[in-house]
Design a protein around this motif. Sequence first.
Motif, short mmCIF file in Angstrom:
data_model
loop_
_atom_site.label_atom_id
_atom_site.label_comp_id
_atom_site.label_asym_id
_atom_site.label_seq_id
_atom_site.Cartn_x
_atom_site.Cartn_y
_atom_site.Cartn_z
N GLU A 88 3.21 -17.84 -19.95
CA GLU A 88 3.03 -17.16 -21.23
C GLU A 88 2.53 -18.13 -22.30
OE1 GLU A 88 6.77 -15.18 -21.91
OE2 GLU A 88 6.12 -13.47 -20.69
N PRO A 89 2.05 -17.62 -23.45
CA PRO A 89 1.40 -18.48 -24.45
C PRO A 89 2.28 -19.63 -24.94
CG PRO A 89 0.98 -16.18 -24.94
CD PRO A 89 1.97 -16.19 -23.82
N GLU A 90 3.59 -19.41 -25.00
CA GLU A 90 4.48 -20.48 -25.48
C GLU A 90 4.81 -21.49 -24.40
OE1 GLU A 90 7.12 -17.07 -24.10
OE2 GLU A 90 5.21 -17.34 -25.16
N GLY A 91 4.24 -21.31 -23.19
CA GLY A 91 4.44 -22.29 -22.12
C GLY A 91 5.51 -21.94 -21.10
N ARG A 92 6.12 -20.77 -21.21
CA ARG A 92 7.17 -20.38 -20.27
C ARG A 92 6.56 -19.71 -19.04
NH1 ARG A 92 10.85 -15.78 -19.93
NH2 ARG A 92 9.61 -14.84 -21.60
#
Length: 357
Positions: free
Chosen positions: A64-68
Motif C-alpha cells: 500500500e502507499p504508506e509501505g505496508r
Amino acid sequence: MRELAGRLAALDPDAGEAVRVIAYFDRLTAERAGLEALVRGAAVLAGSAARLADPVHGVWIRVEPEGRRVDGPARTPVPPGADWPGVPVSPGGARVLWLERPGEPGPVDAMILERAATAVRAALDRTRGRAPAVPGQPAPDAASVEVLLDAEAPPRARELAARRLGLGPLARALAHADGTADVADATHERPAHEGATPEGGAREATVPEGAPRTGIGPAVAPLDLPYSYAQARIALRFTAEGTAADPGHRSVRAEELGGLSVLAAAVGPRTAPVPDVLALRRAQVAAPWMLLTLYAVAAHASLRTAAATLNVHHSTLQERLAHAERHLGWNVREPAGRLRLQLALALDRLHRSAEGT
C-alpha cells in the motif's frame, strides 16, 4: 545525482523527480534489495498501491502507499482494474507490475514502473541463474529462495517458502560469485571431518565442479536465512579462483573464518592497502611462482608439507622463500612472520573482492 535532480526540478519538476526515481532504484539494485522492498519503493514513490503478480515464478506481492504489505487481492492473475498502468517484468512477458489506479501514467509514474520492473528483473535473475540443480531433484524455486533471503518478507511467507523447497529445521544460504544466490538443507549434514554426504532430503551445501566461486553461510533455522546469506556474502569475499595467479579455495564456509570475518568490514572499495599488502603485490610481480608458493606456506602446517603440495624439493622451497622474504621484508618461516603473511593474503583477497577483481 541529487544536485542534478535539484537543478532539473527548478526547470522542470517532472524531469527532476524522474532523476530522483532513477537514483532511488539504482541504489536499491546496488544494495541487492529484495522484491518486497522494490514493490514498496514503487508504491511509496507513486503514492499508490503497487502490485507484483508473477505466476510463472510464484511471486505475489502487494504494498500500500504508506509501505505496508497486504497481499490479499494480489493473488488474482489479472488486476480488477483493466486500465491500471502496468509494465512487463520481462520483455514480451505478461504485464505483472501495476500501480493500482486508473488512467494513463504520467511521466513520473511511467519512470517508476520502468525502473521498478528493471530492478525486479535483476532480483529474479539473481536466483533464476543459480548453480545447476542436482540431477534427480526438482529444479530450485527462484521465488521461494528470494522470499527466504529477504529479511523484510513476513515470517509466514518465509515458512511457506521453506516448505516448498523441502528444507528441514536447518538450512544454509549460498552466495555465488556471479551474483546469484541459493539455499541448501543442512539438517542431515555430518561433521566435515567425516567427509560424508547427507542422508537424503534436500541438497547439501556443496559446490559442484565448474560452479562459480561460492560463499556458504552458517546452518540456521529457515527464518534466519537472511543472516546466513549475509555471512555467505562475507565468506564469498575470501574465495579464490584456485589458480597460480589466484590461489585459494573456490568455496569458503562462513563458520571457518573465525576472526577473519571482522576484516571484511574494514576493507571496502576506498580502503587503502596496508604496507604488507603492497609488499605482497610487489613480491608477486617478481616471479610467476611467488603467490602460489606463499599461499602454500601460509596454508600448511610445515614447510615440508607445503613443498610436497607444490611438488618441489624442500631445498627448492627454502630458496624460493629466501627470495620472497627479500621482497616482503619479513621472515615468513617464523610463527609471527607466518601469521603476518596469512593476514596479508586475506587482506589482499578482500581488496580484490572490493575492487571487483
